[in-house]
Design a protein around this motif. Structure first.
Motif, PDB file in Angstrom:
ATOM      1  N   MET A 145       0.820  -1.203   0.000  1.00  0.00           N
ATOM      2  CA  MET A 145       0.000   0.000   0.000  1.00  0.00           C
ATOM      3  C   MET A 145       0.862   1.264   0.000  1.00  0.00           C
ATOM      4  O   MET A 145       0.503   2.279  -0.580  1.00  0.00           O
ATOM      5  CB  MET A 145      -0.938  -0.011   1.208  1.00  0.00           C
ATOM      6  N   GLN A 146       2.023   1.190   0.666  1.00  0.00           N
ATOM      7  CA  GLN A 146       2.923   2.343   0.737  1.00  0.00           C
ATOM      8  C   GLN A 146       4.047   2.257  -0.290  1.00  0.00           C
ATOM      9  O   GLN A 146       5.003   3.019  -0.227  1.00  0.00           O
ATOM     10  CB  GLN A 146       3.517   2.467   2.153  1.00  0.00           C
ATOM     11  N   ASN A 147       3.919   1.302  -1.240  1.00  0.00           N
ATOM     12  CA  ASN A 147       4.917   1.153  -2.289  1.00  0.00           C
ATOM     13  C   ASN A 147       4.366   1.736  -3.584  1.00  0.00           C
ATOM     14  O   ASN A 147       3.314   1.305  -4.061  1.00  0.00           O
ATOM     15  CB  ASN A 147       5.266  -0.327  -2.472  1.00  0.00           C
ATOM     16  N   PRO A 148       5.060   2.722  -4.192  1.00  0.00           N
ATOM     17  CA  PRO A 148       4.512   3.409  -5.358  1.00  0.00           C
ATOM     18  C   PRO A 148       4.865   2.785  -6.708  1.00  0.00           C
ATOM     19  O   PRO A 148       4.509   3.339  -7.740  1.00  0.00           O
ATOM     20  CB  PRO A 148       5.161   4.795  -5.245  1.00  0.00           C
ATOM     21  N   SER A 149       5.541   1.639  -6.711  1.00  0.00           N
ATOM     22  CA  SER A 149       6.064   1.105  -7.970  1.00  0.00           C
ATOM     23  C   SER A 149       4.981   0.572  -8.901  1.00  0.00           C
ATOM     24  O   SER A 149       5.228   0.382 -10.088  1.00  0.00           O
ATOM     25  CB  SER A 149       7.098   0.004  -7.695  1.00  0.00           C
ATOM     26  N   VAL A 150       3.774   0.331  -8.368  1.00  0.00           N
ATOM     27  CA  VAL A 150       2.665  -0.178  -9.174  1.00  0.00           C
ATOM     28  C   VAL A 150       1.418   0.652  -8.874  1.00  0.00           C
ATOM     29  O   VAL A 150       1.111   0.915  -7.709  1.00  0.00           O
ATOM     30  CB  VAL A 150       2.378  -1.661  -8.866  1.00  0.00           C
ATOM     31  N   GLN A 151       0.701   1.040  -9.926  1.00  0.00           N
ATOM     32  CA  GLN A 151      -0.556   1.758  -9.732  1.00  0.00           C
ATOM     33  C   GLN A 151      -1.652   0.768  -9.336  1.00  0.00           C
ATOM     34  O   GLN A 151      -1.775  -0.303  -9.924  1.00  0.00           O
ATOM     35  CB  GLN A 151      -0.946   2.500 -11.006  1.00  0.00           C
ATOM     36  N   LYS A 152      -2.438   1.145  -8.319  1.00  0.00           N
ATOM     37  CA  LYS A 152      -3.503   0.275  -7.830  1.00  0.00           C
ATOM     38  C   LYS A 152      -4.858   0.728  -8.357  1.00  0.00           C
ATOM     39  O   LYS A 152      -5.159   1.919  -8.382  1.00  0.00           O
ATOM     40  CB  LYS A 152      -3.539   0.268  -6.296  1.00  0.00           C
ATOM     41  N   ASP A 153      -5.677  -0.257  -8.729  1.00  0.00           N
ATOM     42  CA  ASP A 153      -7.043   0.044  -9.162  1.00  0.00           C
ATOM     43  C   ASP A 153      -8.039  -0.080  -8.020  1.00  0.00           C
ATOM     44  O   ASP A 153      -9.130   0.493  -8.084  1.00  0.00           O
ATOM     45  CB  ASP A 153      -7.436  -0.906 -10.295  1.00  0.00           C
ATOM     46  N   LEU A 154      -7.683  -0.838  -7.014  1.00  0.00           N
ATOM     47  CA  LEU A 154      -8.538  -1.026  -5.832  1.00  0.00           C
ATOM     48  C   LEU A 154      -7.632  -1.312  -4.655  1.00  0.00           C
ATOM     49  O   LEU A 154      -6.740  -2.160  -4.753  1.00  0.00           O
ATOM     50  CB  LEU A 154      -9.515  -2.191  -6.062  1.00  0.00           C
ATOM     51  N   THR A 155      -7.837  -0.593  -3.559  1.00  0.00           N
ATOM     52  CA  THR A 155      -7.026  -0.806  -2.361  1.00  0.00           C
ATOM     53  C   THR A 155      -7.922  -1.180  -1.191  1.00  0.00           C
ATOM     54  O   THR A 155      -8.824  -0.416  -0.809  1.00  0.00           O
ATOM     55  CB  THR A 155      -6.203   0.453  -2.001  1.00  0.00           C
ATOM     56  N   LEU A 156      -7.697  -2.374  -0.652  1.00  0.00           N
ATOM     57  CA  LEU A 156      -8.399  -2.857   0.535  1.00  0.00           C
ATOM     58  C   LEU A 156      -7.473  -2.674   1.728  1.00  0.00           C
ATOM     59  O   LEU A 156      -6.377  -3.231   1.754  1.00  0.00           O
ATOM     60  CB  LEU A 156      -8.785  -4.327   0.368  1.00  0.00           C
ATOM     61  N   VAL A 157      -7.920  -1.880   2.695  1.00  0.00           N
ATOM     62  CA  VAL A 157      -7.121  -1.607   3.885  1.00  0.00           C
ATOM     63  C   VAL A 157      -7.581  -2.539   4.999  1.00  0.00           C
ATOM     64  O   VAL A 157      -8.767  -2.562   5.347  1.00  0.00           O
ATOM     65  CB  VAL A 157      -7.276  -0.140   4.339  1.00  0.00           C
ATOM     66  N   VAL A 158      -6.662  -3.324   5.530  1.00  0.00           N
ATOM     67  CA  VAL A 158      -6.995  -4.321   6.548  1.00  0.00           C
ATOM     68  C   VAL A 158      -6.543  -3.834   7.917  1.00  0.00           C
ATOM     69  O   VAL A 158      -5.421  -3.326   8.072  1.00  0.00           O
ATOM     70  CB  VAL A 158      -6.325  -5.675   6.232  1.00  0.00           C
ATOM     71  N   VAL A 159      -7.409  -4.000   8.918  1.00  0.00           N
ATOM     72  CA  VAL A 159      -7.071  -3.586  10.278  1.00  0.00           C
ATOM     73  C   VAL A 159      -7.599  -4.612  11.268  1.00  0.00           C
ATOM     74  O   VAL A 159      -8.654  -5.217  11.052  1.00  0.00           O
ATOM     75  CB  VAL A 159      -7.651  -2.179  10.586  1.00  0.00           C
ATOM     76  N   ASP A 160      -6.835  -4.841  12.323  1.00  0.00           N
ATOM     77  CA  ASP A 160      -7.278  -5.686  13.433  1.00  0.00           C
ATOM     78  C   ASP A 160      -8.270  -4.868  14.255  1.00  0.00           C
ATOM     79  O   ASP A 160      -7.923  -3.817  14.788  1.00  0.00           O
ATOM     80  CB  ASP A 160      -6.064  -6.084  14.284  1.00  0.00           C
ATOM     81  N   ALA A 161      -9.511  -5.338  14.341  1.00  0.00           N
ATOM     82  CA  ALA A 161     -10.558  -4.545  14.985  1.00  0.00           C
ATOM     83  C   ALA A 161     -10.262  -4.275  16.456  1.00  0.00           C
ATOM     84  O   ALA A 161     -10.572  -3.197  16.975  1.00  0.00           O
ATOM     85  CB  ALA A 161     -11.909  -5.250  14.844  1.00  0.00           C
ATOM     86  N   HIS A 162      -9.657  -5.242  17.149  1.00  0.00           N
ATOM     87  CA  HIS A 162      -9.378  -5.049  18.570  1.00  0.00           C
ATOM     88  C   HIS A 162      -8.280  -4.012  18.782  1.00  0.00           C
ATOM     89  O   HIS A 162      -8.417  -3.111  19.603  1.00  0.00           O
ATOM     90  CB  HIS A 162      -8.971  -6.369  19.222  1.00  0.00           C
ATOM     91  N   ARG A 163      -7.225  -4.108  18.024  1.00  0.00           N
ATOM     92  CA  ARG A 163      -6.096  -3.189  18.192  1.00  0.00           C
ATOM     93  C   ARG A 163      -6.333  -1.860  17.496  1.00  0.00           C
ATOM     94  O   ARG A 163      -5.733  -0.848  17.870  1.00  0.00           O
ATOM     95  CB  ARG A 163      -4.813  -3.838  17.657  1.00  0.00           C
ATOM     96  N   GLY A 164      -7.171  -1.860  16.476  1.00  0.00           N
ATOM     97  CA  GLY A 164      -7.423  -0.635  15.752  1.00  0.00           C
ATOM     98  C   GLY A 164      -6.136  -0.055  15.188  1.00  0.00           C
ATOM     99  O   GLY A 164      -5.272  -0.780  14.688  1.00  0.00           O
ATOM    100  N   PHE A 165      -6.001   1.235  15.300  1.00  0.00           N
ATOM    101  CA  PHE A 165      -4.795   1.913  14.822  1.00  0.00           C
ATOM    102  C   PHE A 165      -3.894   2.306  15.992  1.00  0.00           C
ATOM    103  O   PHE A 165      -3.180   3.312  15.942  1.00  0.00           O
ATOM    104  CB  PHE A 165      -5.180   3.132  13.983  1.00  0.00           C
ATOM    105  N   GLY A 166      -3.940   1.472  17.045  1.00  0.00           N
ATOM    106  CA  GLY A 166      -3.050   1.667  18.182  1.00  0.00           C
ATOM    107  C   GLY A 166      -3.271   2.997  18.867  1.00  0.00           C
ATOM    108  O   GLY A 166      -4.402   3.377  19.179  1.00  0.00           O
TER     109      GLY A 166
END
Length: 330
Positions: A145-166
């Motif tokens: 997701m943080q690598n720019p070498s390939v253009q993305k057509d769809l990005t799915l962001v995954v997160v642990d629901a319990h930990r959230g974003f810390g």
């Protein structure tokens, strides 16, 4: 950086260390933002990125496997491109689960190769090109997701629901690769993985910052015919959050006589496995591990350890289906 509106647990809020490291966190976030301004390779087929904002394990691999199976059921030929964390091969190389080892290609690509073609490439754009040449009609980027070498057509962001974003802070003051607001602006769908209680916790802490459709999902044990109830076990796991694996075993009725939390991707050396085997024999316990760890087992121990496979169950695919349809993947 904008913070969550409310912390359900004060311990989750940024501590003095996070505040002290704030200048370094700002530098890290700025470096990520500059890197993402680069123009990447535009593939001839749709590219779906399964990524995260957090550093470390959030459930990307089971999400990728679930997406692969979903696309195959639709008659598609998805190929996965992975950096091959921990592997020695630069690539691009197609993973062969019969001949490659985790030391060569990484444990996650080896696991995913049982479901679909997987290409390991330190340069992800080269991996995507190989997938195209070999018949892929959709490419899934495992991480990146943080690598720019390939253009993305769809990005799915995954997160642990319990930990959230810390604590909501960027490295090194927190667990994030970039700020939540910045990361979600580049995402299309957020997949939060966890129990109903974990999902409720996530909503309490983070709903105010979620600007994209959110899909709830959970990891569920795959039925393999093993009777877990009453089993006495020595469990070990080298994944992002080993305690989640141990809790799953307890919920299945396993009595954990020993639970060994290893580092994520930690090599399962012969001396380590011999020590665990001796401890298991002393306790009259069955050794149990995860699928990701199982592919790193020395060959001599593979028949001595039971694996607990899990699969991602997605509550509602419709927000993802909307984007797949736009990409001609319906």
């Amino acid at each position: 950086m904008k913070q969550p509106i409310f912390w359900s647990n004060p311990a989750d809020a940024p501590g003095w260390q996070a505040h002290l490291l704030a200048p370094l966190s700002k530098l890290y976030a700025s470096a990520t933002a500059r890197r993402l301004k680069q123009d990447g390779y535009k593939a001839s087929v749709p590219v779906i990125c399964v990524g995260n904002i957090n550093a470390g394990g959030t459930g990307k691999t089971p999400t990728t496997i679930a997406l692969v199976q979903y696309l195959i059921a639709r008659g598609k030929n998805p190929h996965v491109v992975s950096r091959g964390y921990g592997g020695s091969l630069e690539g691009p190389v197609r993973v062969d689960e019969r001949t490659h080892s985790a030391e060569e290609v990484g444990d996650e690509p080896l696991l995913m190769a049982a479901f679909t073609p997987v290409w390991v490439a330190k340069a992800r754009d080269e991996g995507v090109k190989e997938a195209e040449k070999n018949g892929a009609d959709v490419v899934i980027l495992d991480d990146g997701m943080q690598n720019p070498s390939v253009q993305k057509d769809l990005t799915l962001v995954v997160v642990d629901a319990h930990r959230g974003f810390g604590n909501g802070r960027v490295l090194p003051g927190g667990p994030l690769r970039e700020s939540v607001t910045t990361g979600l602006k580049r995402g299309d769908v957020l997949i939060s993985i966890g129990s109903p209680e974990a999902q409720e916790r996530f909503e309490t802490n983070w709903a105010g910052l979620v600007s994209i459709p959110r899909v709830k999902a959970a990891l569920e044990p795959l039925q393999t015919g093993i009777d877990w109830d009453g089993m006495e076990a020595l469990a070990f796991a080298g994944i992002g959050h080993p305690e989640k694996f141990f809790q799953t075993l307890r919920e299945l009725g396993v009595t954990l006589l020993r639970a060994e939390a290893l580092k994520d991707h930690q090599p399962l050396s012969t001396p380590l496995m011999k020590r665990l085997e001796v401890e298991a024999l002393a306790l009259s316990a069955q050794m149990v591990t995860t699928e990701k760890d199982a592919v790193r087992l020395p060959r001599a121990f593979r028949t001595h350890v039971i694996t607990l496979p899990v699969r991602l169950s997605v509550e509602d695919w419709s927000p993802i289906d909307h984007h797949l349809s736009q990409l001609g993947l319906d």
